[in-house]
Design a protein around this motif. Structure first.
Motif, PDB file in Angstrom:
ATOM      1  N   GLU A  57      50.949 -33.554  37.935  1.00 34.53           N
ATOM      2  CA  GLU A  57      50.625 -32.801  38.170  1.00 34.53           C
ATOM      3  C   GLU A  57      50.715 -31.984  39.460  1.00 34.53           C
ATOM      4  OE1 GLU A  57      48.350 -30.261  36.392  1.00 34.53           O
ATOM      5  OE2 GLU A  57      50.019 -30.510  35.414  1.00 34.53           O
ATOM      6  N   ALA A  58      50.166 -33.815  40.716  1.00 36.29           N
ATOM      7  CA  ALA A  58      50.293 -33.709  42.200  1.00 36.29           C
ATOM      8  C   ALA A  58      51.666 -32.778  42.737  1.00 36.29           C
ATOM      9  CB  ALA A  58      50.135 -34.758  42.721  1.00 36.29           C
ATOM     10  N   LEU A  59      53.145 -33.656  41.905  1.00 37.05           N
ATOM     11  CA  LEU A  59      53.958 -32.296  42.585  1.00 37.05           C
ATOM     12  C   LEU A  59      53.822 -31.202  42.548  1.00 37.05           C
ATOM     13  CD1 LEU A  59      56.629 -35.184  41.303  1.00 37.05           C
ATOM     14  CD2 LEU A  59      56.268 -34.567  43.539  1.00 37.05           C
ATOM     15  N   LYS A  60      53.802 -30.600  41.357  1.00 35.38           N
ATOM     16  CA  LYS A  60      53.503 -29.243  40.946  1.00 35.38           C
ATOM     17  C   LYS A  60      52.633 -28.511  41.375  1.00 35.38           C
ATOM     18  CE  LYS A  60      57.030 -29.130  38.006  1.00 35.38           C
ATOM     19  NZ  LYS A  60      58.161 -28.715  38.713  1.00 35.38           N
ATOM     20  N   THR A  61      51.378 -29.032  41.815  1.00 39.75           N
ATOM     21  CA  THR A  61      50.297 -27.977  42.517  1.00 39.75           C
ATOM     22  C   THR A  61      50.261 -28.034  43.890  1.00 39.75           C
ATOM     23  OG1 THR A  61      48.057 -27.664  42.452  1.00 39.75           O
ATOM     24  CG2 THR A  61      48.674 -30.469  42.654  1.00 39.75           C
ATOM     25  N   SER A  62      51.148 -28.969  44.654  1.00 40.89           N
ATOM     26  CA  SER A  62      52.096 -28.409  45.515  1.00 40.89           C
ATOM     27  C   SER A  62      53.002 -27.696  45.709  1.00 40.89           C
ATOM     28  CB  SER A  62      52.499 -29.996  46.393  1.00 40.89           C
ATOM     29  OG  SER A  62      51.351 -31.215  46.354  1.00 40.89           O
ATOM     30  N   GLU A  63      53.612 -27.947  44.538  1.00 40.69           N
ATOM     31  CA  GLU A  63      55.028 -26.836  44.586  1.00 40.69           C
ATOM     32  C   GLU A  63      54.736 -25.302  44.710  1.00 40.69           C
ATOM     33  OE1 GLU A  63      59.229 -26.639  41.694  1.00 40.69           O
ATOM     34  OE2 GLU A  63      58.288 -28.859  41.336  1.00 40.69           O
ATOM     35  N   ILE A  64      53.546 -25.200  44.102  1.00 40.42           N
ATOM     36  CA  ILE A  64      52.839 -24.088  43.586  1.00 40.42           C
ATOM     37  C   ILE A  64      52.751 -23.120  44.700  1.00 40.42           C
ATOM     38  CG2 ILE A  64      51.468 -22.449  42.506  1.00 40.42           C
ATOM     39  CD1 ILE A  64      50.629 -24.324  39.699  1.00 40.42           C
ATOM     40  N   GLU A  65      52.603 -24.347  46.128  1.00 43.08           N
ATOM     41  CA  GLU A  65      52.201 -23.345  47.526  1.00 43.08           C
ATOM     42  C   GLU A  65      52.935 -23.705  48.344  1.00 43.08           C
ATOM     43  OE1 GLU A  65      49.191 -21.997  47.628  1.00 43.08           O
ATOM     44  OE2 GLU A  65      48.777 -23.031  45.705  1.00 43.08           O
ATOM     45  N   GLY A  66      54.478 -23.972  48.022  1.00 43.41           N
ATOM     46  CA  GLY A  66      55.276 -24.400  48.592  1.00 43.41           C
ATOM     47  C   GLY A  66      55.492 -25.483  49.177  1.00 43.41           C
ATOM     48  N   GLU A  67      55.016 -26.656  48.999  1.00 43.72           N
ATOM     49  CA  GLU A  67      55.116 -27.795  49.574  1.00 43.72           C
ATOM     50  C   GLU A  67      56.536 -28.750  48.029  1.00 43.72           C
ATOM     51  OE1 GLU A  67      52.794 -30.390  52.560  1.00 43.72           O
ATOM     52  OE2 GLU A  67      51.606 -29.346  50.912  1.00 43.72           O
ATOM     53  N   ILE A  68      57.371 -29.500  49.197  1.00 44.51           N
ATOM     54  CA  ILE A  68      58.219 -30.167  48.187  1.00 44.51           C
ATOM     55  C   ILE A  68      58.206 -31.785  48.133  1.00 44.51           C
ATOM     56  CG2 ILE A  68      60.329 -30.518  47.266  1.00 44.51           C
ATOM     57  CD1 ILE A  68      58.817 -27.681  45.796  1.00 44.51           C
ATOM     58  N   LEU A  69      57.190 -32.361  47.469  1.00 45.66           N
ATOM     59  CA  LEU A  69      56.825 -33.630  47.862  1.00 45.66           C
ATOM     60  C   LEU A  69      58.439 -34.287  46.864  1.00 45.66           C
ATOM     61  CD1 LEU A  69      52.917 -33.681  47.226  1.00 45.66           C
ATOM     62  CD2 LEU A  69      54.137 -33.597  49.194  1.00 45.66           C
ATOM     63  N   ASP A  70      58.005 -35.852  48.159  1.00 46.58           N
ATOM     64  CA  ASP A  70      58.986 -37.104  47.553  1.00 46.58           C
ATOM     65  C   ASP A  70      58.502 -37.573  45.502  1.00 46.58           C
ATOM     66  OD1 ASP A  70      61.499 -38.459  47.448  1.00 46.58           O
ATOM     67  OD2 ASP A  70      59.757 -40.015  47.993  1.00 46.58           O
ATOM     68  N   ARG A  71      59.045 -37.504  44.789  1.00 44.44           N
ATOM     69  CA  ARG A  71      58.361 -38.579  43.834  1.00 44.44           C
ATOM     70  C   ARG A  71      58.076 -39.564  44.401  1.00 44.44           C
ATOM     71  NH1 ARG A  71      57.689 -36.994  38.225  1.00 44.44           N
ATOM     72  NH2 ARG A  71      58.677 -35.118  38.599  1.00 44.44           N
ATOM     73  N   ALA A  72      59.379 -40.038  44.215  1.00 44.16           N
ATOM     74  CA  ALA A  72      59.060 -42.005  44.478  1.00 44.16           C
ATOM     75  C   ALA A  72      58.011 -42.263  44.842  1.00 44.16           C
ATOM     76  CB  ALA A  72      60.544 -41.884  45.044  1.00 44.16           C
ATOM     77  N   SER A  73      57.850 -41.814  46.501  1.00 47.30           N
ATOM     78  CA  SER A  73      56.866 -42.090  47.444  1.00 47.30           C
ATOM     79  C   SER A  73      55.440 -42.135  47.088  1.00 47.30           C
ATOM     80  CB  SER A  73      56.522 -41.707  49.157  1.00 47.30           C
ATOM     81  OG  SER A  73      58.157 -41.601  49.474  1.00 47.30           O
ATOM     82  N   LEU A  74      55.585 -41.051  46.393  1.00 45.33           N
ATOM     83  CA  LEU A  74      54.229 -40.117  45.995  1.00 45.33           C
ATOM     84  C   LEU A  74      53.347 -41.200  44.669  1.00 45.33           C
ATOM     85  CD1 LEU A  74      51.574 -38.397  45.356  1.00 45.33           C
ATOM     86  CD2 LEU A  74      53.128 -37.200  43.330  1.00 45.33           C
ATOM     87  N   GLN A  75      54.679 -41.541  43.898  1.00 45.50           N
ATOM     88  CA  GLN A  75      54.201 -42.068  42.481  1.00 45.50           C
ATOM     89  C   GLN A  75      53.321 -43.872  43.854  1.00 45.50           C
ATOM     90  OE1 GLN A  75      57.028 -42.747  39.534  1.00 45.50           O
ATOM     91  NE2 GLN A  75      56.339 -41.334  38.752  1.00 45.50           N
ATOM     92  N   SER A  76      54.966 -44.059  44.779  1.00 46.17           N
ATOM     93  CA  SER A  76      53.817 -45.380  45.239  1.00 46.17           C
ATOM     94  C   SER A  76      52.872 -45.405  45.910  1.00 46.17           C
ATOM     95  CB  SER A  76      54.886 -45.748  46.396  1.00 46.17           C
ATOM     96  OG  SER A  76      54.806 -46.555  47.302  1.00 46.17           O
ATOM     97  N   SER A  77      52.451 -44.652  46.199  1.00 46.58           N
ATOM     98  CA  SER A  77      50.911 -43.798  46.880  1.00 46.58           C
ATOM     99  C   SER A  77      49.969 -43.782  45.551  1.00 46.58           C
ATOM    100  CB  SER A  77      51.026 -42.523  47.882  1.00 46.58           C
ATOM    101  OG  SER A  77      49.762 -42.773  48.306  1.00 46.58           O
ATOM    102  N   LEU A  78      50.353 -43.664  44.502  1.00 45.77           N
ATOM    103  CA  LEU A  78      49.156 -43.620  43.479  1.00 45.77           C
ATOM    104  C   LEU A  78      48.922 -45.296  42.671  1.00 45.77           C
ATOM    105  CD1 LEU A  78      50.569 -40.064  41.527  1.00 45.77           C
ATOM    106  CD2 LEU A  78      48.217 -40.648  43.092  1.00 45.77           C
TER     107      LEU A  78
END
Length: 370
Positions: A57-78
Motif C-alpha cells: 500500500e505504501a509503495l502504491k500510494t506513493s506511485e500514484i503521485e509519481g514517486e517510486i520507492l525501494d521495496r526492500a528499504s521500505l520493508q526494512s523501515s516498516l
C-alpha cells in the motif's frame, strides 16, 4: 459558481442511501471473509504478512503521485517502526516517512482526527522534500490552488480549491464532520459512505501544498478501520493505481456539485475491488509460506534466488511465465546448470512446467490455501 465549495449547500453533501446500501452490505460480508482468511495465517507468519500488505500500500500510494520507492528499504523501515528485527539497509527519507505514516495509521486508527494528526502525516509524507515552502501546516500562499494540465499558454484547469485564507475554517469543519460521523459520534455514517465522502471532501479542500492524495487515501483507510474497529489492511491504493485514469476522471466529475451518489458508488465499488485484491494477496502470501515450508533446506543458492524473485514479482508473476533464459539472467548460470536446477525445482514441487522446447515456461506451484 464553478466548484462544489462555491455552492450554497457546501459542504452538505447529499446522496441516495438506497443506491449505496447493497455495497455497504457487501463490504461487511467481505470484511468477515478477510478476518476468516487471516485466521489461516500462523502466528509466526502474521508479522510478515502485515509488512507485505502494508508495504504494498505504501509503495502504491506513493506511485500514484509519481514517486517510486525501494521495496526492500521500505520493508526494512516498516520492520523497524513495528519493533521487529530490521537489517542495516540504507533507508531514504521518503521511504522512512511513508513507513512512519502507514504505521501511525495502523496503530492509532481509533483515535479521533485532529489538525496535529494531519500535520504529522504531512511531515512524514514530505520527508526529504524541498520543493514546497510549508511542511507540517496548511498552505498559506495567495496563488490559486489548482489541478492543471496542458501547456503554459493553453492550460486546462481540472479543479480549483478554496483559497488559502479559507483553509483553516474548512479544515476545522472537516475534522468536526469526520469525528461526528465516526462510530459513537453524534451522527454515525455507514462505512463506505463515510470513507468515500471523507476522501472527496478532503480532496476538495486540498489543504496542503503537496501530499493531499496520499493523506486523503490514508483518511479513507482510517475511516474504514474505525467502522470495522480494526486495521483494514485493505489494498485501496493498489486498486486505485491500477485504475488511476478512472480515479482522476471521477474526482474531476465530482468536484462541481454536492450531490455525490455517483462518486459514492464508484468509490464503494473501488473499495469492494480492493477487498477482493486483499483476499487474493493474503491467499498468495499463505501459499508462499507453505511453499517455503515444503522446500526449506532443499534448494541451492541459485534456486533460492529465483524463487525469491518469482515471489517478488507478486501474484501475476513473470509475464508469460519463467523461461530458462530468465533463470540464466537472474543466476548467471550456464544452460546445463539451469536445466538441472529447473528440473530439480519441478521434482521438488516448487515449480510447475508448461509447454515444450523454446516455449517451455515455469510457474510457482502454489497449493490451495482454503
Amino acid at each position: 459558481m464553478r466548484w462544489n465549495w462555491q455552492q450554497t449547500n457546501w459542504p452538505d453533501f447529499t446522496y441516495d442511501p438506497v443506491a449505496i446500501e447493497p455495497l455497504e452490505r457487501k463490504f461487511l460480508l467481505h470484511s468477515g471473509e478477510f478476518i476468516g482468511a487471516f485466521r489461516h495465517v500462523g502466528p509466526d507468519d502474521r508479522d510478515m504478512f502485515k509488512i507485505e500488505l502494508i508495504s504494498d500500500e505504501a509503495l502504491k500510494t506513493s506511485e500514484i503521485e509519481g514517486e517510486i520507492l525501494d521495496r526492500a528499504s521500505l520493508q526494512s523501515s516498516l520492520r523497524g517502526q513495528f519493533g521487529m528485527d530490521a537489517d542495516a539497509k540504507p533507508v531514504s527519507p521518503a521511504e522512512r516517512g511513508i513507513a512512519e505514516m502507514v504505521v501511525d495509521l495502523y496503530q492509532s486508527f481509533a483515535a479521533p482526527l485532529t489538525h496535529q494528526t494531519l500535520f504529522s502525516w504531512h511531515k512524514m509524507v514530505m520527508a526529504g522534500q524541498r520543493r514546497i515552502q510549508i511542511i507540517g501546516a496548511y498552505r498559506e500562499h495567495a496563488d490559486p490552488m489548482q489541478v492543471v494540465s496542458g501547456t503554459l499558454g493553453n492550460p486546462k484547469v481540472h479543479f480549483e480549491a478554496p483559497p488559502s485564507d479559507r483553509v483553516p475554517h474548512e479544515m476545522h469543519a472537516f475534522i468536526e464532520w469526520f469525528n461526528d460521523t465516526a462510530p459513537g459520534g453524534i451522527r454515525p455514517s455507514p462505512a463506505l459512505t463515510r470513507a468515500g465522502t471523507a476522501h472527496l471532501y478532503f480532496e476538495s479542500i486540498h489543504p496542503f501544498e503537496d501530499g493531499n492524495g496520499r493523506i486523503g487515501r490514508a483518511l479513507s483507510e482510517k475511516s474504514l478501520a474505525q467502522n470495522l474497529s480494526q486495521p483494514t489492511l485493505i489494498a485501496l491504493a493498489y486498486t486505485i493505481e491500477r485504475g488511476r485514469k478512472a480515479y482522476y476522471e471521477m474526482l474531476e466529475r465530482s468536484n462541481k456539485y454536492n450531490e455525490i451518489t455517483e462518486w459514492l458508488i464508484y468509490f464503494g465499488e473501488t473499495i469492494l475491488e480492493a477487498q477482493r485484491n486483499t483476499l487474493k494477496r493474503v491467499d498468495f502470501y499463505i501459499a508462499k509460506a507453505r511453499l517455503y515450508d515444503r522446500v526449506r533446506g532443499q534448494l541451492n543458492p541459485r534456486q533460492e534466488k529465483v524463487i525469491e524473485r518469482l515471489f517478488r514479482q507478486g501474484i501475476n508473476g513473470f509475464k508469460g511465465g519463467l523461461s530458462a533464459e530468465n533463470y540464466m539472467s537472474i543466476t548467471k548460470a550456464s544452460r546445463a546448470t539451469t536445466t538441472r536446477d529447473l528440473q530439480d525445482l519441478v521434482a521438488k514441487g516448487a515449480l510447475d512446467r508448461t509447454g515444450e522446447l523454446r516455449h517451455t515456461r515455469y510457474h510457482l506451484k502454489l497449493c490451495e490455501t482454503k
